[in-house]
Scaffold this motif. Structure first.
Motif, PDB file in Angstrom:
ATOM      1  N   VAL A 240       0.676  -1.329  -0.129  1.00 40.57           N
ATOM      2  CA  VAL A 240      -0.104  -0.004   0.032  1.00 40.57           C
ATOM      3  C   VAL A 240       0.878   1.079  -0.248  1.00 40.57           C
ATOM      4  O   VAL A 240       0.065   2.572   0.363  1.00 40.57           O
ATOM      5  CB  VAL A 240      -0.933  -0.083   1.398  1.00 40.57           C
ATOM      6  CG1 VAL A 240      -1.858  -1.289   1.328  1.00 40.57           C
ATOM      7  CG2 VAL A 240       0.135  -0.052   2.277  1.00 40.57           C
ATOM      8  N   LYS A 241       2.352   0.917  -0.133  1.00 39.66           N
ATOM      9  CA  LYS A 241       3.125   2.476  -0.374  1.00 39.66           C
ATOM     10  C   LYS A 241       3.896   1.441  -1.526  1.00 39.66           C
ATOM     11  O   LYS A 241       5.918   2.512  -0.843  1.00 39.66           O
ATOM     12  CB  LYS A 241       3.658   2.361   1.596  1.00 39.66           C
ATOM     13  CG  LYS A 241       2.579   2.711   2.335  1.00 39.66           C
ATOM     14  CD  LYS A 241       3.161   3.058   4.063  1.00 39.66           C
ATOM     15  CE  LYS A 241       2.187   3.521   4.720  1.00 39.66           C
ATOM     16  NZ  LYS A 241       2.591   3.163   6.056  1.00 39.66           N
ATOM     17  N   THR A 242       3.862   1.767  -2.622  1.00 42.81           N
ATOM     18  CA  THR A 242       4.667   2.269  -3.983  1.00 42.81           C
ATOM     19  C   THR A 242       4.973   3.721  -4.331  1.00 42.81           C
ATOM     20  O   THR A 242       3.572   3.950  -4.706  1.00 42.81           O
ATOM     21  CB  THR A 242       4.110   1.144  -4.544  1.00 42.81           C
ATOM     22  OG1 THR A 242       4.639  -0.941  -4.252  1.00 42.81           O
ATOM     23  CG2 THR A 242       5.594   0.847  -5.681  1.00 42.81           C
ATOM     24  N   ASP A 243       6.025   2.820  -4.527  1.00 43.28           N
ATOM     25  CA  ASP A 243       6.337   5.279  -4.652  1.00 43.28           C
ATOM     26  C   ASP A 243       7.284   5.549  -5.389  1.00 43.28           C
ATOM     27  O   ASP A 243       8.360   4.274  -6.071  1.00 43.28           O
ATOM     28  CB  ASP A 243       6.836   5.408  -3.337  1.00 43.28           C
ATOM     29  CG  ASP A 243       6.945   7.367  -2.908  1.00 43.28           C
ATOM     30  OD1 ASP A 243       6.398   7.735  -3.675  1.00 43.28           O
ATOM     31  OD2 ASP A 243       7.585   8.007  -1.703  1.00 43.28           O
TER      32      ASP A 243
ATOM     33  N   VAL B 179       7.914  13.107  -3.813  1.00 37.86           N
ATOM     34  CA  VAL B 179       7.304  11.491  -3.689  1.00 37.86           C
ATOM     35  C   VAL B 179       6.315  11.471  -3.087  1.00 37.86           C
ATOM     36  O   VAL B 179       5.842  13.018  -2.269  1.00 37.86           O
ATOM     37  CB  VAL B 179       8.778  10.602  -3.388  1.00 37.86           C
ATOM     38  CG1 VAL B 179       9.792  11.183  -4.703  1.00 37.86           C
ATOM     39  CG2 VAL B 179       9.178  11.648  -1.984  1.00 37.86           C
ATOM     40  N   ALA B 180       5.680  10.691  -2.945  1.00 40.45           N
ATOM     41  CA  ALA B 180       4.774  10.254  -2.198  1.00 40.45           C
ATOM     42  C   ALA B 180       4.861  10.468  -0.590  1.00 40.45           C
ATOM     43  O   ALA B 180       3.550  10.698  -0.025  1.00 40.45           O
ATOM     44  CB  ALA B 180       3.673   8.630  -2.507  1.00 40.45           C
ATOM     45  N   LEU B 181       5.717  10.005  -0.620  1.00 40.70           N
ATOM     46  CA  LEU B 181       6.472  10.195   1.318  1.00 40.70           C
ATOM     47  C   LEU B 181       6.109  11.128   1.641  1.00 40.70           C
ATOM     48  O   LEU B 181       5.967  11.633   2.724  1.00 40.70           O
ATOM     49  CB  LEU B 181       7.550   9.235   1.131  1.00 40.70           C
ATOM     50  CG  LEU B 181       8.146   9.513   2.696  1.00 40.70           C
ATOM     51  CD1 LEU B 181       7.621   8.683   3.574  1.00 40.70           C
ATOM     52  CD2 LEU B 181       9.471   8.567   2.647  1.00 40.70           C
TER      53      LEU B 181
ATOM     54  N   GLU C 273      -1.120  13.865   3.986  1.00 37.72           N
ATOM     55  CA  GLU C 273      -2.179  12.489   4.199  1.00 37.72           C
ATOM     56  C   GLU C 273      -3.784  12.651   3.607  1.00 37.72           C
ATOM     57  O   GLU C 273      -4.363  14.054   3.391  1.00 37.72           O
ATOM     58  CB  GLU C 273      -2.447  12.014   5.211  1.00 37.72           C
ATOM     59  CG  GLU C 273      -1.188  11.371   6.382  1.00 37.72           C
ATOM     60  CD  GLU C 273      -1.279   9.754   6.050  1.00 37.72           C
ATOM     61  OE1 GLU C 273      -1.251   9.406   4.700  1.00 37.72           O
ATOM     62  OE2 GLU C 273       0.194   9.554   5.928  1.00 37.72           O
ATOM     63  N   PRO C 274      -3.966  12.015   2.677  1.00 37.78           N
ATOM     64  CA  PRO C 274      -3.585  10.547   2.242  1.00 37.78           C
ATOM     65  C   PRO C 274      -2.951  10.391   1.111  1.00 37.78           C
ATOM     66  O   PRO C 274      -3.174  11.304   0.098  1.00 37.78           O
ATOM     67  CB  PRO C 274      -4.837   9.971   1.612  1.00 37.78           C
ATOM     68  CG  PRO C 274      -5.896  11.061   0.927  1.00 37.78           C
ATOM     69  CD  PRO C 274      -5.441  11.630   2.109  1.00 37.78           C
ATOM     70  N   LYS C 275      -1.515   9.716   1.695  1.00 28.87           N
ATOM     71  CA  LYS C 275      -0.340   9.732   0.629  1.00 28.87           C
ATOM     72  C   LYS C 275      -1.025   9.477  -0.116  1.00 28.87           C
ATOM     73  O   LYS C 275      -1.543   7.778  -0.530  1.00 28.87           O
ATOM     74  CB  LYS C 275       0.987   9.530   1.124  1.00 28.87           C
ATOM     75  CG  LYS C 275       1.348   9.991   2.267  1.00 28.87           C
ATOM     76  CD  LYS C 275       2.934   9.936   3.297  1.00 28.87           C
ATOM     77  CE  LYS C 275       3.040  10.246   4.370  1.00 28.87           C
ATOM     78  NZ  LYS C 275       3.748  12.006   4.549  1.00 28.87           N
TER      79      LYS C 275
END
Length: 285
Positions: free
Chosen positions: A122-125, A251-253, A257-259
């Motif tokens: 759920v956290k591929t960036d 980057v998404a990180l 939120e929500p990223k």
């Protein structure tokens, strides 16, 4: 020169994109674009002469896959936290020395090949990066001039990262960096003579058409020459080795939120001035 490799995965042939944008076949001159070629300066000069003499056969690019521009990569050395704005966006401490980690060569795929989202991720960036390709053996270099002379050329890397694996599962970052297909590379290896200043390049990334990253290599904490020199003090770099030099902000990180982490069906595009463009569809792994 713009060197590349085209054809089915595992069966690519060496090629060159000339100044007119025509794809030229290099297979009559060299078996592949790899460390053996990049470390052979007389052979590279021979290729340049063949381009000038217009004796290389043209290839039809229609339907032709572009593979990674370098074959048989020995190692990929990655630099984390190397852009001031990226350090700020994620609230990290500014490093006083380059933060290094390794990425396995088997993560490398072509610039337009699919990227596989690991099962349950759920956290591929995404991470758009300038990649340096080494052209001569570099061992304990002492000057920036030596470092720049060791560079064969530059290309684009997407240092795809699974942030939960990287930051929430203990140990080192490698867990989140080495999933299958997590290093699209290319499209071209642009030789160093065509990149007069690697600290004056704009890097961009789009997700589903929305611009997410736009930064300059001028924002690097540790410039390219410093990185090559620094890394050569800890490990020997060989022709065909790759250095991913870090990612700019966006980057998404680093987003609220929500990223907007990547999901199957998303499309990521990357571009760097003079080095071409990548485009990857995300698929379930």
């Amino acid at each position: 020169m713009k060197l590349l490799r085209v054809g089915p995965a595992g069966a690519e042939r060496p090629a060159l994109l000339d100044e007119e944008g025509t794809l030229r076949d290099l297979s009559a001159l060299v078996p592949d674009v790899d460390g053996a070629l990049l470390g052979d300066r007389p052979l590279l000069a021979h290729i340049r002469a063949a381009v000038g003499a217009r004796v290389l056969a043209a290839l039809d690019p229609a339907g032709l896959r572009v593979g990674p521009p370098v074959a048989r990569i020995g190692k990929i050395v990655c630099v984390g936290l190397n852009y001031r704005a990226h350090v700020a966006e994620i609230g990290a401490r500014t490093p006083t020395e380059p933060a290094l980690f390794l990425k396995a060569p088997d993560t490398v795929v072509g610039p337009d090949d699919p990227v596989l989202v690991p099962p349950g991720s759920v956290k591929t960036d995404w991470e758009a990066e300038l990649a340096v390709v080494i052209g001569r053996t570099a061992r304990r270099l002492t000057t920036d001039e030596e470092a720049l002379d060791a560079i064969a050329g530059y290309t684009i890397s997407n240092d795809v990262s699974e942030r939960a694996y990287q930051l929430e599962r203990g140990g080192q970052w490698d867990k989140g960096k080495n999933c299958e297909t997590f290093n699209p590379l290319g499209p071209w290896l642009v030789t160093a003579d065509e990149v007069p200043d690697p600290q004056d390049l704009t890097i961009r990334a789009w997700v589903n058409g929305a611009l997410m990253q736009e930064g300059s290599t001028a924002d690097q904490l540790f410039p390219v020459a410093h990185l090559v020199r620094y890394i050569s003090g800890f490990m020997t770099l060989y022709p065909g080795d790759v250095i991913n030099t870090g990612t700019p902000a966006g980057v998404a990180l680093g987003r609220p939120e929500p990223k907007p982490y990547l999901r199957s069906g998303d499309v990521v595009e990357l571009a760097i001035d003079g080095l071409g463009r990548q485009r990857q569809h995300l698929k379930d792994g």
